[in-house]
Design an enzyme around this catalytic site. Structure first.
Site, PDB file in Angstrom:
ATOM      1  N   SER A  15       0.851  -1.182   0.000  1.00 42.55           N
ATOM      2  CA  SER A  15       0.000   0.000   0.000  1.00 42.55           C
ATOM      3  C   SER A  15       0.895   1.242   0.000  1.00 42.55           C
ATOM      4  O   SER A  15       1.583   1.540   0.971  1.00 42.55           O
ATOM      5  CB  SER A  15      -0.906   0.008   1.240  1.00 42.55           C
ATOM      6  OG  SER A  15      -1.698   1.175   1.233  1.00 42.55           O
ATOM      7  N   HIS A  40      -1.278  -1.112  -4.276  1.00 47.19           N
ATOM      8  CA  HIS A  40      -2.512  -0.517  -3.771  1.00 47.19           C
ATOM      9  C   HIS A  40      -2.291   0.996  -3.633  1.00 47.19           C
ATOM     10  O   HIS A  40      -1.307   1.437  -3.044  1.00 47.19           O
ATOM     11  CB  HIS A  40      -2.813  -1.166  -2.413  1.00 47.19           C
ATOM     12  CG  HIS A  40      -4.108  -0.783  -1.794  1.00 47.19           C
ATOM     13  ND1 HIS A  40      -5.306  -1.387  -2.116  1.00 47.19           N
ATOM     14  CD2 HIS A  40      -4.400   0.133  -0.825  1.00 47.19           C
ATOM     15  CE1 HIS A  40      -6.273  -0.855  -1.378  1.00 47.19           C
ATOM     16  NE2 HIS A  40      -5.755   0.069  -0.603  1.00 47.19           N
ATOM     17  N   ASP A  42      -4.117   4.547  -2.537  1.00 43.74           N
ATOM     18  CA  ASP A  42      -5.257   5.083  -1.786  1.00 43.74           C
ATOM     19  C   ASP A  42      -5.541   6.534  -2.122  1.00 43.74           C
ATOM     20  O   ASP A  42      -4.686   7.407  -1.933  1.00 43.74           O
ATOM     21  CB  ASP A  42      -4.955   5.012  -0.285  1.00 43.74           C
ATOM     22  CG  ASP A  42      -4.996   3.593   0.232  1.00 43.74           C
ATOM     23  OD1 ASP A  42      -6.099   3.040   0.321  1.00 43.74           O
ATOM     24  OD2 ASP A  42      -3.918   3.044   0.521  1.00 43.74           O
ATOM     25  N   HIS A  76      -7.845   2.425  -4.525  1.00 43.76           N
ATOM     26  CA  HIS A  76      -8.863   2.383  -3.472  1.00 43.76           C
ATOM     27  C   HIS A  76      -9.379   3.804  -3.266  1.00 43.76           C
ATOM     28  O   HIS A  76      -8.670   4.662  -2.753  1.00 43.76           O
ATOM     29  CB  HIS A  76      -8.200   1.814  -2.202  1.00 43.76           C
ATOM     30  CG  HIS A  76      -9.106   1.775  -1.012  1.00 43.76           C
ATOM     31  ND1 HIS A  76      -8.630   1.576   0.262  1.00 43.76           N
ATOM     32  CD2 HIS A  76     -10.453   1.901  -0.897  1.00 43.76           C
ATOM     33  CE1 HIS A  76      -9.654   1.583   1.109  1.00 43.76           C
ATOM     34  NE2 HIS A  76     -10.765   1.792   0.436  1.00 43.76           N
ATOM     35  N   GLY A 152      -8.819   5.641   6.210  1.00 41.45           N
ATOM     36  CA  GLY A 152      -8.311   7.010   6.339  1.00 41.45           C
ATOM     37  C   GLY A 152      -6.802   7.073   6.473  1.00 41.45           C
ATOM     38  O   GLY A 152      -6.167   7.835   5.772  1.00 41.45           O
ATOM     39  N   ASP A 182      -7.771  -4.892   4.022  1.00 41.32           N
ATOM     40  CA  ASP A 182      -6.945  -3.677   4.044  1.00 41.32           C
ATOM     41  C   ASP A 182      -6.983  -3.068   5.442  1.00 41.32           C
ATOM     42  O   ASP A 182      -8.055  -2.721   5.936  1.00 41.32           O
ATOM     43  CB  ASP A 182      -7.519  -2.700   3.001  1.00 41.32           C
ATOM     44  CG  ASP A 182      -6.710  -1.422   2.861  1.00 41.32           C
ATOM     45  OD1 ASP A 182      -5.617  -1.320   3.440  1.00 41.32           O
ATOM     46  OD2 ASP A 182      -7.194  -0.520   2.122  1.00 41.32           O
ATOM     47  N   GLY A 183      -5.799  -2.959   6.046  1.00 37.56           N
ATOM     48  CA  GLY A 183      -5.692  -2.301   7.340  1.00 37.56           C
ATOM     49  C   GLY A 183      -5.074  -3.184   8.401  1.00 37.56           C
ATOM     50  O   GLY A 183      -5.660  -4.206   8.777  1.00 37.56           O
ATOM     51  N   GLY A 184      -3.869  -2.828   8.847  1.00 36.46           N
ATOM     52  CA  GLY A 184      -3.230  -3.566   9.934  1.00 36.46           C
ATOM     53  C   GLY A 184      -2.798  -4.976   9.576  1.00 36.46           C
ATOM     54  O   GLY A 184      -2.644  -5.818  10.455  1.00 36.46           O
ATOM     55  N   GLY A 204       0.591  -1.902   4.230  1.00 38.88           N
ATOM     56  CA  GLY A 204       1.288  -0.612   4.183  1.00 38.88           C
ATOM     57  C   GLY A 204       2.460  -0.594   5.143  1.00 38.88           C
ATOM     58  O   GLY A 204       3.607  -0.861   4.775  1.00 38.88           O
TER      59      GLY A 204
HETATM   60  C1  DX5 Z   1      -6.057   3.405   4.847  1.00 38.67           C
HETATM   61  C2  DX5 Z   1      -5.776   2.684   3.564  1.00 38.67           C
HETATM   62  C3  DX5 Z   1      -4.830   1.551   3.649  1.00 38.67           C
HETATM   63  C4  DX5 Z   1      -3.545   1.835   4.384  1.00 38.67           C
HETATM   64  C5  DX5 Z   1      -3.171   0.556   5.049  1.00 38.67           C
HETATM   65  O1  DX5 Z   1      -7.385   3.577   5.092  1.00 38.67           O
HETATM   66  O2  DX5 Z   1      -6.951   2.230   2.936  1.00 38.67           O
HETATM   67  O3  DX5 Z   1      -4.564   0.994   2.368  1.00 38.67           O
HETATM   68  O4  DX5 Z   1      -2.462   2.285   3.597  1.00 38.67           O
HETATM   69  O5  DX5 Z   1      -2.048   0.752   5.824  1.00 38.67           O
HETATM   70  P1  DX5 Z   1      -1.605  -0.272   6.954  1.00 38.67           P
HETATM   71  O6  DX5 Z   1      -1.259  -1.566   6.261  1.00 38.67           O
HETATM   72  O7  DX5 Z   1      -0.434   0.394   7.569  1.00 38.67           O
HETATM   73  O8  DX5 Z   1      -2.755  -0.452   7.895  1.00 38.67           O
HETATM   74 ZN    ZN Z   2      -6.556   1.172   1.060  1.00 36.19          ZN
END
Ligand code: DX5
Ligand code: ZN
Length: 225
Positions: A15, A40, A42, A76, A152, A182-184, A204
């Site tokens: 990401s 990815h 955003d 995204h 976000g 997506d996320g964490g 990410g």
């Molecule tokens: C945030 C984005 C994600 C973000 C994920 O809302 O949609 O794609 O970059 O980042 P990590 O993997 O650090 O949670």
């Molecule tokens: Zn995303």
């Protein structure tokens, strides 16, 4: 090219939100060499989500290098009125657009507008939305994205309730539809997410938060095995 051609059973998708933007091209290059193929991207508009993130003017500089390696850019859209951006994203070299269930009244007609632009299409849904509601309108989408954080920002903590939500989603959508999370996402949960039915794993901070990007990417790929 279609999602079916990009995805090798399962993909770890870096990401770019979490990248070092002073070295964006270089970091993408390194990850392409390490084997990443789907990136990815955003887009946040400051309305649907609080921050303004990045958009087509960034995309157009990085799309050629990713496409040269037969890669794809999965956009995204964390925005209201997502359809307003489809043409600019396609022109800048985006491969697909994933917009939010919560951002439109008729996801099917918005998806049709994306297809008109020759874009692949995904439907994202937030932690407050039930998998049934999202699956109920996901007919004909290439992927469904189950958010495992409130959208976000990069670097938030994974919400463990995403696991049963993904399992449920996998039951509800046809096997040909990819399930993205997506996320964490990190080495500690990637395998369980995959086993629960997710085949597109967005990462990410767990990639860009470390010095050695190829190593952190490979660590995630290995954690799937
Ligand atoms: C945030 C984005 C994600 C973000 C994920 O809302 O949609 O794609 O970059 O980042 P990590 O993997 O650090 O949670
Ligand atoms: Zn995303």
């Amino acid at each position: 090219m279609a999602w079916r051609d990009w995805v090798r059973t399962v993909e770890i998708e870096p990401s770019l939100y979490a990248a070092d933007f002073s070295r964006l091209g270089e970091q993408i290059e390194v990850l392409l060499r390490a084997g990443a193929r789907v990136f990815h991207f955003d887009v946040g508009d400051g309305h649907f989500v609080p921050p303004v993130t990045m958009g087509p003017i960034v995309l157009k500089w990085i799309a050629p290098m990713i496409r040269e390696h037969d890669g794809a850019i999965d956009c995204h859209l964390m925005v209201e009125n997502p359809e307003r951006h489809f043409e600019a994203i396609r022109e800048a070299g985006g491969s697909s657009v994933t917009f939010h269930y919560e951002a439109c009244e008729d996801p099917q007609s918005v998806a049709a507008l994306a297809r008109e632009q020759g874009l692949q299409v995904g439907l994202a849904f937030n932690p407050e939305t039930s998998p049934e509601d999202a699956a109920g309108v996901a007919d004909g989408f290439d992927l469904v994205l189950c958010m495992s954080i409130h959208p976000g920002y990069s670097g938030q903590k994974f919400m463990p309730e995403a696991i049963p939500r993904i399992r449920e989603l996998r039951r509800l959508v046809p096997a040909g539809v990819f399930i993205q999370v997506d996320g964490g996402v990190g080495p500690e949960n990637v395998r369980e997410l995959y086993k629960s039915g997710a085949n597109l794993l967005v990462a990410g901070t767990s990639i860009f938060g470390r010095e050695d990007l190829p190593r952190s990417f490979r660590r995630l790929v290995q954690a799937l095995a």
